[in-house]
Design an enzyme around this catalytic site. Sequence first.
Site, PDB file in Angstrom:
ATOM      1  N   ASP A 117      50.367 -17.666 -47.588  1.00 20.02           N
ATOM      2  CA  ASP A 117      50.283 -16.247 -47.238  1.00 20.02           C
ATOM      3  C   ASP A 117      50.312 -16.134 -45.723  1.00 20.02           C
ATOM      4  O   ASP A 117      49.827 -17.035 -45.016  1.00 20.02           O
ATOM      5  CB  ASP A 117      48.989 -15.630 -47.772  1.00 20.02           C
ATOM      6  N   ASP A 135      54.543 -11.503 -53.027  1.00 22.51           N
ATOM      7  CA  ASP A 135      53.533 -10.529 -53.430  1.00 22.51           C
ATOM      8  C   ASP A 135      54.047  -9.095 -53.270  1.00 22.51           C
ATOM      9  O   ASP A 135      53.772  -8.230 -54.103  1.00 22.51           O
ATOM     10  CB  ASP A 135      52.250 -10.716 -52.620  1.00 22.51           C
TER      11      ASP A 135
END
Length: 160
Positions: A117, A135
């Site tokens: 991330d 995401d």
Amino acid sequence: MGSLKWLWLTAFIVVADLVSKDYAQQVLSYGVPNPVFTGLDMTLLYNTGAAFSFLAGEEGWQRWFFIVIAIVVSTVLLVWLKRTEPRQWWLATGLALILGGALGNLHDRVYLGYVVDFISVYYDVHYFPAFNIADIAITVGTVLMIIDMIFFESEADEST
């Protein structure tokens, strides 16, 4: 053949996700915020859990659990996409985006053991959990599916 023509979008999401994660790992230092503008940082983080780091504190079994879930969900999405009528483009687009996001994060879990991330959004001292392109695709795909369900599902039912 259904809406398999939308697999180009799935492939695009997977490539964009993997390239962006590779780039983030090359240019960012782990855990160090790099401000883009107020409210947005690029911060490299590794997530061994699921959304919002769910189960991240476990001892490793969750990696395999999430891999199995991702494979099952991806298979279901692919079959669903194949069975989707071409005129149902809101649904097909949503399915293709979710599939691309699932495959991007699945790649990380299989090859790295965690999901990379790097996008960090915040307001004042309140931070939203870091996320990535996969995401975003999953979220946008879900919104498109909800729009399809609310506004267009009855049209699809009437035409069958």
